[in-house]
Design a protein around this motif. Structure first.
Motif, PDB file in Angstrom:
ATOM      1  N   UNK A  71       0.810  -1.234   0.000  1.00  0.00           N
ATOM      2  CA  UNK A  71       0.000   0.000   0.000  1.00  0.00           C
ATOM      3  C   UNK A  71       0.840   1.280   0.000  1.00  0.00           C
ATOM      4  N   UNK A  72       1.807   1.353  -0.905  1.00  0.00           N
ATOM      5  CA  UNK A  72       2.573   2.594  -1.054  1.00  0.00           C
ATOM      6  C   UNK A  72       1.828   3.514  -2.026  1.00  0.00           C
ATOM      7  N   UNK A  73       2.154   4.804  -1.969  1.00  0.00           N
ATOM      8  CA  UNK A  73       1.579   5.741  -2.931  1.00  0.00           C
ATOM      9  C   UNK A  73       2.495   5.753  -4.154  1.00  0.00           C
ATOM     10  N   UNK A  74       2.002   5.290  -5.311  1.00  0.00           N
ATOM     11  CA  UNK A  74       2.872   5.048  -6.457  1.00  0.00           C
ATOM     12  C   UNK A  74       3.505   6.317  -7.034  1.00  0.00           C
ATOM     13  N   UNK A  75       2.883   7.467  -6.805  1.00  0.00           N
ATOM     14  CA  UNK A  75       3.425   8.694  -7.408  1.00  0.00           C
ATOM     15  C   UNK A  75       4.300   9.468  -6.431  1.00  0.00           C
ATOM     16  N   UNK A  76       4.643   8.857  -5.299  1.00  0.00           N
ATOM     17  CA  UNK A  76       5.501   9.526  -4.332  1.00  0.00           C
ATOM     18  C   UNK A  76       6.782   8.719  -4.153  1.00  0.00           C
TER      19      UNK A  76
ATOM     20  N   UNK B 260       4.699  11.256   4.242  1.00  0.00           N
ATOM     21  CA  UNK B 260       3.235  11.408   4.201  1.00  0.00           C
ATOM     22  C   UNK B 260       2.601  11.070   5.552  1.00  0.00           C
ATOM     23  N   UNK B 261       3.097   9.973   6.156  1.00  0.00           N
ATOM     24  CA  UNK B 261       2.536   9.546   7.444  1.00  0.00           C
ATOM     25  C   UNK B 261       2.787  10.573   8.536  1.00  0.00           C
TER      26      UNK B 261
ATOM     27  N   UNK C 154       3.324  14.021   7.797  1.00  0.00           N
ATOM     28  CA  UNK C 154       2.645  15.257   7.394  1.00  0.00           C
ATOM     29  C   UNK C 154       1.191  15.255   7.852  1.00  0.00           C
ATOM     30  N   UNK C 155       0.520  14.116   7.639  1.00  0.00           N
ATOM     31  CA  UNK C 155      -0.921  14.113   7.895  1.00  0.00           C
ATOM     32  C   UNK C 155      -1.235  14.188   9.380  1.00  0.00           C
TER      33      UNK C 155
ATOM     34  N   UNK D  33       7.197   3.450   7.051  1.00  0.00           N
ATOM     35  CA  UNK D  33       6.043   4.325   7.220  1.00  0.00           C
ATOM     36  C   UNK D  33       5.254   3.958   8.481  1.00  0.00           C
TER      37      UNK D  33
END
Lengths: 303, 237
Positions: free
Chosen positions: B90-95, B103-104, B106-107, B151
């Motif tokens: 479950x990675x973000x493919x465009x990051x 990301x973890x 930042x949110x 993450x």
């Protein structure tokens, strides 16, 4: 940090969903333009009421040679009758209703008649004798026309009592209908806008479900997860409101200018009135989009 | 750290419960394997700990708190104390690797300075130094799982839940991942790993809890994986 993050999320969401965002902007633009038009028409009615109700008068026409009403059976108005009518108009009993009384002679009536119907061939054929003399009565409260009408209708020497307001009411009726039609269109378009916002946010939530899933897992708050979506809808709606405001401004600026030139007496609203309408449009657009997005997210975005 | 008291979870009234009166205690700093066939209740266990689902009966306690009593607005706080890793990464493919881990942070509102400081450390822990700017598609499966682990632990949770983290990986790569999880456990994080990889369980020699049809059938302190009697459980799944 969080602020920058949310902004970044909004930007990427809107980029991915560009076509939908543009359609939301356009639909809110149309619907808010009609909302604004309905509001401006109401303001126009108010403006005209304020302008005209001070100026309209009740006219008490006196009998002339060939008047047909019962109270004119004895022929044209006599000097005594005229004096009696004037005295009655200025009597203390009516002073609560009557503001001003002006007498208009047959010659003055002809001058007014020629002014109003300039360039018409009828003017040449009409003489002062054919036009009735009248008392122009300004009322304290224009709604109390009935009082004057009742008091003078059967007075000897009075032909008819006419309320100029009736003509205005007719005009206001038409403007009112136009404003209701605009409002009806606005309502239908707003429903369309709400549904479109809902669909857009739903698509946006779906296309970013990976991100929101991870946000949920690492314990991002509900606000941080939902805010970018809600703001996406709200920003699109506010853009729509901005275009609608610009359109209304242009219509008032150029259309209003032309109308004022053509009918200088009518008292049209100016771009000033937008100061009232524009904030309402922005607020309405933001509220509709925000509420619609939040409701959609409650269903389609688990947090 | 995690306590289940007589927990039953029924998804659908007509079918059998996914968990049936399960009682289990996982202490702080423990490493526990949750084994069992598909449909034995491993994933339900993880979902209940995260409060993704509510227990039908019984109490689920995380860090001493009954999750049923946590109001919905406090659930994010619960989840900040738990890291999760999945079979499908479950990675973000465009990051990039860095951005995925960032990301973890930042949110949940961590500052840029803290993020810049923490991430290199975490990437080192999982063995990905110098791969900050790689994109997920440039990484091997094992490396992608390491990013996912980074993450999961970057916000320093007390608990790490791993749902078949080696399910998509070959045996050698899997052992690498296990070394990382073991290291995280050595640092004091409680690790619960659902798996049906017998090699790994037998090599690690950790506590093994076996679920079958939603019930705990075995709880061994330094257990091994015992192959399922396939004929009895196949119908239940």
């Amino acid at each position: 940090m969080r602020f920058a993050f949310v902004l970044g999320e909004i930007a990427s969401g809107m980029r991915r969903n560009l076509v939908m965002v543009v359609s939301v902007v356009l639909v809110t633009f149309i619907s808010l333009t009609f909302v604004g038009a309905a509001g401006l028409l109401q303001l126009q009615i108010n403006q005209m009421k304020g302008y005209w109700y001070d100026r309209v008068q009740v006219a008490v026409f006196l009998c002339v040679e060939n008047s047909t009403s019962e109270s004119c059976a004895s022929g044209p108005v006599t000097d005594e009758q005229r004096a009696a009518i004037e005295a009655k108009l200025k009597s203390p009993e009516l002073s609560a209703y009557v503001d001003t009384v002006e007498y208009e002679s047959q010659d003055q009536a002809l001058v007014h008649f020629r002014d109003q119907l300039a360039n018409s061939p009828i003017v040449e054929a009409v003489t002062a004798e054919q036009l009735p003399e009248s008392f122009r009565v300004g009322l304290v409260d224009p709604e109390k026309y009935e009082v004057i009408s009742e008091a003078f209708s059967s007075e000897p020497g009075v032909d008819i009592v006419s309320d100029q307001r009736e003509y205005l009411e007719e005009i206001f009726g038409y403007i009112n209908i136009a404003s209701l039609v605009a409002l009806g269109i606005a309502v239908v378009m707003s429903v369309g806008a709400i549904l479109l916002v809902a669909t857009t946010i739903r698509l946006s939530a779906f296309s970013r479900r990976r991100e929101t899933g991870i946000m949920r897992l690492v314990g991002a708050s509900k606000a941080i997860i939902q805010l970018p979506f809600v703001l996406e809808g709200v920003i699109a709606a506010i853009l729509g409101a901005a275009i609608a405001s610009g359109t209304l401004w242009a219509v008032l600026r150029y259309g209003g200018e032309w109308l004022s030139r053509e009918y200088p007496q009518m008292g049209f609203i100016s771009t000033q009135e937008l100061l009232l309408v524009v904030p309402a449009l922005f607020l309405l657009g933001a509220l509709l989009a925000g509420a619609s997005s939040l409701l959609t997210l409650r269903r389609y975005l688990k947090v | 750290m995690i306590r289940f008291e007589q927990v039953t979870k029924v998804y659908d009234q007509k079918s059998k419960p996914a968990l049936d009166s399960v009682s289990l205690d996982v202490d702080r700093g423990e490493f526990v394997f949750l084994v069992g066939a598909s449909g034995s209740g491993k994933s339900t266990f993880i979902r209940l700990v995260l409060k993704e689902d509510r227990a039908t009966r019984g109490g689920v306690y995380v860090a001493g708190q009954n999750v049923a009593n946590i109001p919905s607005w406090r659930v994010p706080k619960l989840r900040r104390g738990i890291g999760v890793v999945f079979q499908d990464f479950r990675l973000l493919p465009n990051k990039s690797v860095f951005a995925n881990v960032a990301f973890a942070m930042q949110v949940i509102g961590k500052s840029r300075a803290v993020i810049r400081e923490t991430i290199p450390e975490v990437l080192k822990t999982v063995g990905l130094e110098g791969k900050n700017n790689r994109m997920p598609h440039e990484l091997s499966g094992g490396e992608q799982q390491r990013v996912a682990i980074a993450r999961a632990i970057v916000n320093k949770p007390g608990i790490l839940l791993a749902d078949e983290p080696t399910g998509n990986l070959d045996p050698t790569t899997s052992m690498g991942i296990m070394k990382v999880l073991d290291k995280i456990n050595q640092n004091g994080t409680t690790v619960v790993m659902a798996t049906h990889d017998d090699d790994i369980v037998n090599t690690m020699r950790k506590r093994v809890v076996e679920l079958r049809d939603g019930s705990v059938v075995r709880d061994d302190a330094q257990g091994i994986y015992i192959g399922e009697p396939t004929t009895t459980t196949a119908a239940a799944g």
